[in-house]
Design a protein around this motif. Structure first.
Motif, mmCIF file in Angstrom:
data_model
loop_
_atom_site.group_PDB
_atom_site.id
_atom_site.type_symbol
_atom_site.label_atom_id
_atom_site.label_comp_id
_atom_site.label_asym_id
_atom_site.label_seq_id
_atom_site.Cartn_x
_atom_site.Cartn_y
_atom_site.Cartn_z
ATOM 1 N N ALA A 1 0.807 -1.182 0.086
ATOM 2 C CA ALA A 1 -0.095 -0.097 -0.016
ATOM 3 C C ALA A 1 0.931 1.268 0.029
ATOM 4 C CB ALA A 1 -0.891 0.137 1.292
ATOM 5 N N ASP A 2 1.996 1.133 0.662
ATOM 6 C CA ASP A 2 2.941 2.160 0.721
ATOM 7 C C ASP A 2 3.556 2.588 -0.486
ATOM 8 O OD1 ASP A 2 2.344 2.555 3.625
ATOM 9 O OD2 ASP A 2 4.243 1.483 4.330
ATOM 10 N N ALA A 3 3.765 1.446 -1.235
ATOM 11 C CA ALA A 3 4.452 1.377 -2.582
ATOM 12 C C ALA A 3 3.438 2.203 -3.676
ATOM 13 C CB ALA A 3 5.060 0.123 -3.055
ATOM 14 N N ARG A 4 2.078 1.685 -3.675
ATOM 15 C CA ARG A 4 1.044 2.139 -4.421
ATOM 16 C C ARG A 4 0.835 3.617 -4.240
ATOM 17 N NH1 ARG A 4 -1.571 -2.701 -3.122
ATOM 18 N NH2 ARG A 4 -2.725 -1.800 -1.497
ATOM 19 N N ALA A 5 0.776 4.175 -2.961
ATOM 20 C CA ALA A 5 0.834 5.750 -2.615
ATOM 21 C C ALA A 5 1.748 6.349 -3.093
ATOM 22 C CB ALA A 5 0.511 5.571 -1.109
ATOM 23 N N ALA A 6 3.109 5.832 -2.968
ATOM 24 C CA ALA A 6 4.239 6.700 -3.635
ATOM 25 C C ALA A 6 4.288 6.694 -5.011
ATOM 26 C CB ALA A 6 5.509 5.935 -3.048
ATOM 27 N N LYS A 7 3.687 5.734 -5.636
ATOM 28 C CA LYS A 7 3.545 5.637 -7.182
ATOM 29 C C LYS A 7 2.470 6.650 -7.642
ATOM 30 C CE LYS A 7 3.116 2.463 -11.160
ATOM 31 N NZ LYS A 7 2.268 3.476 -11.974
ATOM 32 N N THR A 8 1.481 6.586 -6.960
ATOM 33 C CA THR A 8 0.241 7.569 -7.110
ATOM 34 C C THR A 8 0.734 9.079 -7.351
ATOM 35 O OG1 THR A 8 -1.218 5.894 -6.611
ATOM 36 C CG2 THR A 8 -1.946 8.233 -6.944
ATOM 37 N N LYS A 9 1.497 9.280 -6.141
ATOM 38 C CA LYS A 9 2.080 10.521 -5.849
ATOM 39 C C LYS A 9 2.999 11.163 -6.942
ATOM 40 C CE LYS A 9 3.895 13.436 -2.214
ATOM 41 N NZ LYS A 9 4.290 13.507 -0.823
ATOM 42 N N ALA A 10 3.921 10.260 -7.404
ATOM 43 C CA ALA A 10 4.892 10.462 -8.490
ATOM 44 C C ALA A 10 4.077 10.526 -9.663
ATOM 45 C CB ALA A 10 5.762 9.212 -8.542
ATOM 46 N N ASP A 11 3.181 9.750 -9.959
ATOM 47 C CA ASP A 11 2.597 9.869 -11.272
ATOM 48 C C ASP A 11 1.863 11.176 -11.374
ATOM 49 O OD1 ASP A 11 3.139 7.186 -12.095
ATOM 50 O OD2 ASP A 11 1.397 6.224 -11.588
ATOM 51 N N GLU A 12 1.080 11.491 -10.211
ATOM 52 C CA GLU A 12 0.419 12.859 -10.233
ATOM 53 C C GLU A 12 1.355 14.064 -10.651
ATOM 54 O OE1 GLU A 12 -1.769 13.052 -6.371
ATOM 55 O OE2 GLU A 12 -3.316 11.672 -7.251
ATOM 56 N N ALA A 13 2.465 13.944 -9.758
ATOM 57 C CA ALA A 13 3.521 14.925 -10.158
ATOM 58 C C ALA A 13 4.083 15.137 -11.560
ATOM 59 C CB ALA A 13 4.612 14.620 -9.002
ATOM 60 N N ALA A 14 4.478 13.976 -11.881
ATOM 61 C CA ALA A 14 4.711 13.826 -13.579
ATOM 62 C C ALA A 14 3.905 14.291 -14.444
ATOM 63 C CB ALA A 14 5.221 12.321 -13.852
ATOM 64 N N GLY A 15 2.661 13.922 -14.175
ATOM 65 C CA GLY A 15 1.428 14.479 -14.852
ATOM 66 C C GLY A 15 1.361 16.046 -14.904
ATOM 67 N N LYS A 16 1.451 16.581 -13.682
ATOM 68 C CA LYS A 16 1.625 18.187 -13.696
ATOM 69 C C LYS A 16 2.753 18.687 -14.443
ATOM 70 C CE LYS A 16 -1.044 18.274 -9.371
ATOM 71 N NZ LYS A 16 -1.081 18.524 -8.029
ATOM 72 N N ALA A 17 3.859 18.111 -14.353
ATOM 73 C CA ALA A 17 4.911 18.684 -14.865
ATOM 74 C C ALA A 17 4.780 18.363 -16.307
ATOM 75 C CB ALA A 17 6.337 17.971 -14.396
ATOM 76 N N ALA A 18 4.181 17.421 -16.961
ATOM 77 C CA ALA A 18 4.029 17.247 -18.237
ATOM 78 C C ALA A 18 3.097 18.236 -18.857
ATOM 79 C CB ALA A 18 3.395 15.735 -18.814
ATOM 80 N N ALA A 19 2.151 18.502 -18.197
ATOM 81 C CA ALA A 19 1.070 19.283 -18.667
ATOM 82 C C ALA A 19 1.545 21.005 -18.770
ATOM 83 C CB ALA A 19 -0.271 19.406 -17.706
ATOM 84 N N GLN A 20 2.429 21.015 -17.801
ATOM 85 C CA GLN A 20 3.034 22.329 -17.689
ATOM 86 C C GLN A 20 3.821 22.509 -18.818
ATOM 87 O OE1 GLN A 20 1.957 25.200 -15.571
ATOM 88 N NE2 GLN A 20 3.468 26.342 -17.060
ATOM 89 N N ALA A 21 4.856 21.530 -19.116
ATOM 90 C CA ALA A 21 5.643 21.580 -20.325
ATOM 91 C C ALA A 21 4.871 21.696 -21.601
ATOM 92 C CB ALA A 21 6.597 20.291 -20.311
ATOM 93 N N LYS A 22 3.537 20.988 -21.667
ATOM 94 C CA LYS A 22 3.326 21.132 -22.800
ATOM 95 C C LYS A 22 2.408 22.756 -23.115
ATOM 96 C CE LYS A 22 -0.964 18.878 -25.267
ATOM 97 N NZ LYS A 22 -1.794 17.804 -25.101
ATOM 98 N N LYS A 23 1.924 23.295 -22.119
ATOM 99 C CA LYS A 23 1.245 24.380 -22.074
ATOM 100 C C LYS A 23 2.466 25.450 -22.428
ATOM 101 C CE LYS A 23 -1.028 27.760 -19.000
ATOM 102 N NZ LYS A 23 -1.319 27.840 -17.630
ATOM 103 N N ASN A 24 3.525 25.299 -21.838
ATOM 104 C CA ASN A 24 4.722 26.163 -22.372
ATOM 105 C C ASN A 24 5.192 26.123 -23.663
ATOM 106 O OD1 ASN A 24 4.699 27.136 -19.562
ATOM 107 N ND2 ASN A 24 6.583 25.627 -18.853
ATOM 108 N N ARG A 25 5.306 24.907 -24.111
ATOM 109 C CA ARG A 25 5.564 24.631 -25.581
ATOM 110 C C ARG A 25 4.444 25.293 -26.451
ATOM 111 N NH1 ARG A 25 6.739 19.459 -24.112
ATOM 112 N NH2 ARG A 25 4.743 18.731 -25.065
ATOM 113 N N LYS A 26 3.353 25.123 -26.232
ATOM 114 C CA LYS A 26 2.000 25.718 -26.880
ATOM 115 C C LYS A 26 2.199 27.014 -26.826
ATOM 116 C CE LYS A 26 -3.124 25.384 -27.481
ATOM 117 N NZ LYS A 26 -3.888 24.713 -27.246
ATOM 118 N N ALA A 27 2.414 27.767 -25.652
ATOM 119 C CA ALA A 27 2.301 28.973 -25.701
ATOM 120 C C ALA A 27 3.576 29.885 -26.413
ATOM 121 C CB ALA A 27 2.467 29.807 -24.163
ATOM 122 N N SER A 28 4.684 29.368 -26.501
ATOM 123 C CA SER A 28 5.842 29.707 -27.145
ATOM 124 C C SER A 28 5.930 29.351 -28.586
ATOM 125 C CB SER A 28 7.254 29.185 -26.446
ATOM 126 O OG SER A 28 7.265 27.841 -26.690
#
Length: 86
Positions: A39-66
């Motif tokens: 359960a600890d591993a699943r929670a850590a993976k979920t948290k990491a996936d959310e952080a990676a998703g936010k970073a990817a969305a921000q990078a896509k937004k920055n690429r699109k804006a520029s």
């Protein structure tokens, strides 16, 4: 009183003191924390996936804006357009 009697009385006094809590205070059982490593591993993976998703969305937004396509390479009033064309 003989030596054997004195030793027996001393041992009896120690046993009585230990059972009444006089030796080292009252012993309480420590609280045991139950954790599930999976359960600890699943929670850590979920948290990491959310952080990676936010970073990817921000990078896509920055690429699109520029992108030159989003601004048409122009300056002035039309610089903030989101679509190509007139």
């Amino acid at each position: 009183m003989g030596v054997e009697t004195a030793i027996a009385v001393g041992v009896g006094a120690l046993a009585g003191a230990a059972s009444s809590g006089m030796m080292g205070g009252k012993q309480s059982t420590p609280k045991v924390v139950q954790q599930d490593p999976e359960a600890d591993a699943r929670a850590a993976k979920t948290k990491a996936d959310e952080a990676a998703g936010k970073a990817a969305a921000q990078a896509k937004k920055n690429r699109k804006a520029s992108s030159l396509l989003s601004t048409g390479g122009e300056s002035g009033l039309d610089a903030g357009k989101n679509t190509l064309g007139a």
